[in-house]
Design a protein around this motif. Structure first.
Motif, PDB file in Angstrom:
ATOM      1  N   THR A 283     -41.306  66.684 -11.055  1.00  0.00           N
ATOM      2  CA  THR A 283     -42.554  66.014 -10.698  1.00  0.00           C
ATOM      3  C   THR A 283     -42.269  64.670 -10.022  1.00  0.00           C
ATOM      4  O   THR A 283     -42.886  64.338  -9.002  1.00  0.00           O
ATOM      5  N   ALA A 284     -41.332  63.905 -10.573  1.00  0.00           N
ATOM      6  CA  ALA A 284     -40.993  62.604  -9.986  1.00  0.00           C
ATOM      7  C   ALA A 284     -40.362  62.771  -8.611  1.00  0.00           C
ATOM      8  O   ALA A 284     -40.686  62.026  -7.675  1.00  0.00           O
ATOM      9  N   ALA A 285     -39.460  63.746  -8.456  1.00  0.00           N
ATOM     10  CA  ALA A 285     -38.817  63.977  -7.155  1.00  0.00           C
ATOM     11  C   ALA A 285     -39.845  64.422  -6.114  1.00  0.00           C
ATOM     12  O   ALA A 285     -39.810  63.968  -4.967  1.00  0.00           O
ATOM     13  N   GLU A 286     -40.766  65.283  -6.507  1.00  0.00           N
ATOM     14  CA  GLU A 286     -41.811  65.722  -5.584  1.00  0.00           C
ATOM     15  C   GLU A 286     -42.737  64.565  -5.223  1.00  0.00           C
ATOM     16  O   GLU A 286     -43.209  64.479  -4.087  1.00  0.00           O
ATOM     17  N   ALA A 287     -42.992  63.672  -6.171  1.00  0.00           N
ATOM     18  CA  ALA A 287     -43.839  62.512  -5.885  1.00  0.00           C
ATOM     19  C   ALA A 287     -43.168  61.598  -4.867  1.00  0.00           C
ATOM     20  O   ALA A 287     -43.823  61.104  -3.936  1.00  0.00           O
ATOM     21  N   ILE A 288     -41.863  61.373  -5.002  1.00  0.00           N
ATOM     22  CA  ILE A 288     -41.128  60.561  -4.024  1.00  0.00           C
ATOM     23  C   ILE A 288     -41.158  61.239  -2.656  1.00  0.00           C
ATOM     24  O   ILE A 288     -41.422  60.604  -1.628  1.00  0.00           O
ATOM     25  N   LEU A 289     -40.897  62.544  -2.644  1.00  0.00           N
ATOM     26  CA  LEU A 289     -40.923  63.305  -1.390  1.00  0.00           C
ATOM     27  C   LEU A 289     -42.295  63.222  -0.732  1.00  0.00           C
ATOM     28  O   LEU A 289     -42.406  62.971   0.473  1.00  0.00           O
ATOM     29  N   ASN A 290     -43.347  63.387  -1.510  1.00  0.00           N
ATOM     30  CA  ASN A 290     -44.710  63.305  -0.970  1.00  0.00           C
ATOM     31  C   ASN A 290     -45.022  61.914  -0.430  1.00  0.00           C
ATOM     32  O   ASN A 290     -45.667  61.773   0.614  1.00  0.00           O
ATOM     33  N   GLY A 291     -44.579  60.877  -1.146  1.00  0.00           N
ATOM     34  CA  GLY A 291     -44.799  59.512  -0.670  1.00  0.00           C
ATOM     35  C   GLY A 291     -44.069  59.242   0.635  1.00  0.00           C
ATOM     36  O   GLY A 291     -44.613  58.628   1.556  1.00  0.00           O
ATOM     37  N   LEU A 292     -42.833  59.724   0.735  1.00  0.00           N
ATOM     38  CA  LEU A 292     -42.070  59.546   1.975  1.00  0.00           C
ATOM     39  C   LEU A 292     -42.712  60.306   3.132  1.00  0.00           C
ATOM     40  O   LEU A 292     -42.814  59.783   4.255  1.00  0.00           O
ATOM     41  N   GLN A 293     -43.156  61.521   2.876  1.00  0.00           N
ATOM     42  CA  GLN A 293     -43.813  62.304   3.923  1.00  0.00           C
ATOM     43  C   GLN A 293     -45.142  61.673   4.334  1.00  0.00           C
ATOM     44  O   GLN A 293     -45.500  61.681   5.516  1.00  0.00           O
ATOM     45  N   LEU A 294     -45.855  61.106   3.367  1.00  0.00           N
ATOM     46  CA  LEU A 294     -47.095  60.408   3.682  1.00  0.00           C
ATOM     47  C   LEU A 294     -46.812  59.208   4.577  1.00  0.00           C
ATOM     48  O   LEU A 294     -47.501  58.998   5.588  1.00  0.00           O
TER      49      LEU A 294
ATOM     50  N   ALA B  19     -27.374  51.082  -3.101  1.00  0.00           N
ATOM     51  CA  ALA B  19     -27.769  50.407  -4.340  1.00  0.00           C
ATOM     52  C   ALA B  19     -28.601  49.166  -4.039  1.00  0.00           C
ATOM     53  O   ALA B  19     -28.283  48.395  -3.139  1.00  0.00           O
ATOM     54  N   GLY B  20     -29.681  49.004  -4.760  1.00  0.00           N
ATOM     55  CA  GLY B  20     -30.546  47.842  -4.604  1.00  0.00           C
ATOM     56  C   GLY B  20     -31.640  47.989  -3.557  1.00  0.00           C
ATOM     57  O   GLY B  20     -32.531  47.153  -3.480  1.00  0.00           O
ATOM     58  N   ALA B  21     -31.574  49.025  -2.745  1.00  0.00           N
ATOM     59  CA  ALA B  21     -32.607  49.231  -1.726  1.00  0.00           C
ATOM     60  C   ALA B  21     -33.913  49.655  -2.396  1.00  0.00           C
ATOM     61  O   ALA B  21     -33.908  50.385  -3.381  1.00  0.00           O
ATOM     62  N   THR B  22     -35.027  49.173  -1.869  1.00  0.00           N
ATOM     63  CA  THR B  22     -36.335  49.529  -2.426  1.00  0.00           C
ATOM     64  C   THR B  22     -37.320  50.007  -1.362  1.00  0.00           C
ATOM     65  O   THR B  22     -38.389  50.499  -1.700  1.00  0.00           O
ATOM     66  N   THR B  23     -36.971  49.858  -0.091  1.00  0.00           N
ATOM     67  CA  THR B  23     -37.927  50.106   0.981  1.00  0.00           C
ATOM     68  C   THR B  23     -37.318  50.979   2.072  1.00  0.00           C
ATOM     69  O   THR B  23     -36.125  50.880   2.361  1.00  0.00           O
ATOM     70  N   VAL B  24     -38.169  51.801   2.672  1.00  0.00           N
ATOM     71  CA  VAL B  24     -37.795  52.510   3.895  1.00  0.00           C
ATOM     72  C   VAL B  24     -39.000  52.416   4.832  1.00  0.00           C
ATOM     73  O   VAL B  24     -40.148  52.537   4.399  1.00  0.00           O
ATOM     74  N   THR B  25     -38.734  52.148   6.111  1.00  0.00           N
ATOM     75  CA  THR B  25     -39.790  51.966   7.101  1.00  0.00           C
ATOM     76  C   THR B  25     -39.658  53.032   8.182  1.00  0.00           C
ATOM     77  O   THR B  25     -38.550  53.293   8.669  1.00  0.00           O
ATOM     78  N   PHE B  26     -40.791  53.626   8.548  1.00  0.00           N
ATOM     79  CA  PHE B  26     -40.845  54.629   9.613  1.00  0.00           C
ATOM     80  C   PHE B  26     -41.592  54.038  10.803  1.00  0.00           C
ATOM     81  O   PHE B  26     -42.591  53.336  10.629  1.00  0.00           O
ATOM     82  N   ASN B  27     -41.126  54.356  12.019  1.00  0.00           N
ATOM     83  CA  ASN B  27     -41.822  53.883  13.221  1.00  0.00           C
ATOM     84  C   ASN B  27     -42.830  54.926  13.693  1.00  0.00           C
ATOM     85  O   ASN B  27     -43.011  55.958  13.048  1.00  0.00           O
ATOM     86  N   GLY B  28     -43.474  54.671  14.804  1.00  0.00           N
ATOM     87  CA  GLY B  28     -44.512  55.545  15.336  1.00  0.00           C
ATOM     88  C   GLY B  28     -44.020  56.933  15.723  1.00  0.00           C
ATOM     89  O   GLY B  28     -44.819  57.848  15.901  1.00  0.00           O
ATOM     90  N   LEU B  29     -42.701  57.117  15.849  1.00  0.00           N
ATOM     91  CA  LEU B  29     -42.136  58.429  16.150  1.00  0.00           C
ATOM     92  C   LEU B  29     -41.682  59.156  14.876  1.00  0.00           C
ATOM     93  O   LEU B  29     -41.142  60.250  14.954  1.00  0.00           O
ATOM     94  N   GLY B  30     -41.877  58.515  13.729  1.00  0.00           N
ATOM     95  CA  GLY B  30     -41.489  59.127  12.455  1.00  0.00           C
ATOM     96  C   GLY B  30     -40.027  58.961  12.112  1.00  0.00           C
ATOM     97  O   GLY B  30     -39.508  59.651  11.236  1.00  0.00           O
ATOM     98  N   ARG B  31     -39.359  58.028  12.774  1.00  0.00           N
ATOM     99  CA  ARG B  31     -37.939  57.794  12.517  1.00  0.00           C
ATOM    100  C   ARG B  31     -37.748  56.555  11.651  1.00  0.00           C
ATOM    101  O   ARG B  31     -38.552  55.625  11.689  1.00  0.00           O
TER     102      ARG B  31
ATOM    103  N   GLY C 259     -34.353  62.435  11.185  1.00  0.00           N
ATOM    104  CA  GLY C 259     -35.597  63.091  11.570  1.00  0.00           C
ATOM    105  C   GLY C 259     -36.195  63.972  10.495  1.00  0.00           C
ATOM    106  O   GLY C 259     -37.135  64.702  10.759  1.00  0.00           O
ATOM    107  N   ASP C 260     -35.638  63.915   9.281  1.00  0.00           N
ATOM    108  CA  ASP C 260     -36.179  64.780   8.228  1.00  0.00           C
ATOM    109  C   ASP C 260     -36.097  64.112   6.864  1.00  0.00           C
ATOM    110  O   ASP C 260     -35.355  63.160   6.659  1.00  0.00           O
TER     111      ASP C 260
END
Length: 185
Positions: A57-68, A120-132, A168-169
């Protein structure tokens, strides 16, 4: 003839012979002991299954948040970030304005799940308008992988799952499976 009838009816020389009906105390105790043993084994398996379901459930929630976050970045043609918080929470927001899009509270459906983030220590990932994946606004390295495991189980019992963020994925995989299986990492 009368004697034969009495014998067939269970009577013998004027006495009634009672037949056993039911179970003895020893048979009952053996049945209870077997039931207790089966319940003990079943409860342990059930507990491990519940904990591994929370990991999924937690892994799917992370995956869903990233895809969102990725989908919103493409839809808005703007940088969108996801920030992991606490044990299993996250927030998706527009990177430039901080406008919150959606969030998941810590522990929602997965109280015993634990994240291990790479690097280690990372908390954020940013996607641009192309989804990268692009550099984070604060200069921190973007998340490349999140491993989810259980706090309540040993490493041998836990079914660890990984969410990997590529160029890209975004995919969820199981590091315990081998290569021909599509669920393998």
């Amino acid at each position: 003839m009368e004697r034969r009838i009495r014998y067939l009816l269970g009577a013998e020389e004027g006495r009634v012979v009672l037949r056993q009906a039911g179970v003895t105390l020893i048979e009952l105790m053996i049945a209870i002991a077997l039931l207790a043993l089966l319940l003990f084994v079943g409860v342990e398996s059930y507990r491990a299954w519940i904990q591994n379901t929370q990991v999924r459930t937690a892994a799917e929630a992370i995956l869903n948040g990233l895809q969102l976050a990725r989908g919103e970045a493409v839809r808005r043609n703007d940088n969108v970030q996801i920030v992991l918080s606490g044990a299993t929470g996250w927030t998706v927001s527009v990177a430039s304005t901080g406008e919150a899009i959606q969030s998941r509270t810590d522990g929602e459906g997965s109280q015993n799940a634990r994240f291990t983030v790479s690097p280690a220590g990372a908390t954020t990932v940013t996607f641009n308008g192309l989804g990268r994946v692009v550099a984070n606004m604060d200069g921190s390295p973007p998340i490349s992988q999140v491993e989810v495991s259980s706090l309540a189980l040993t490493d041998a019992e836990t079914r660890k799952l990984q969410v990997r963020i590529g160029v890209g994925d975004i995919r969820m995989c199981d590091p315990q499976l081998s290569a021909p299986d599509p669920r393998a990492c």
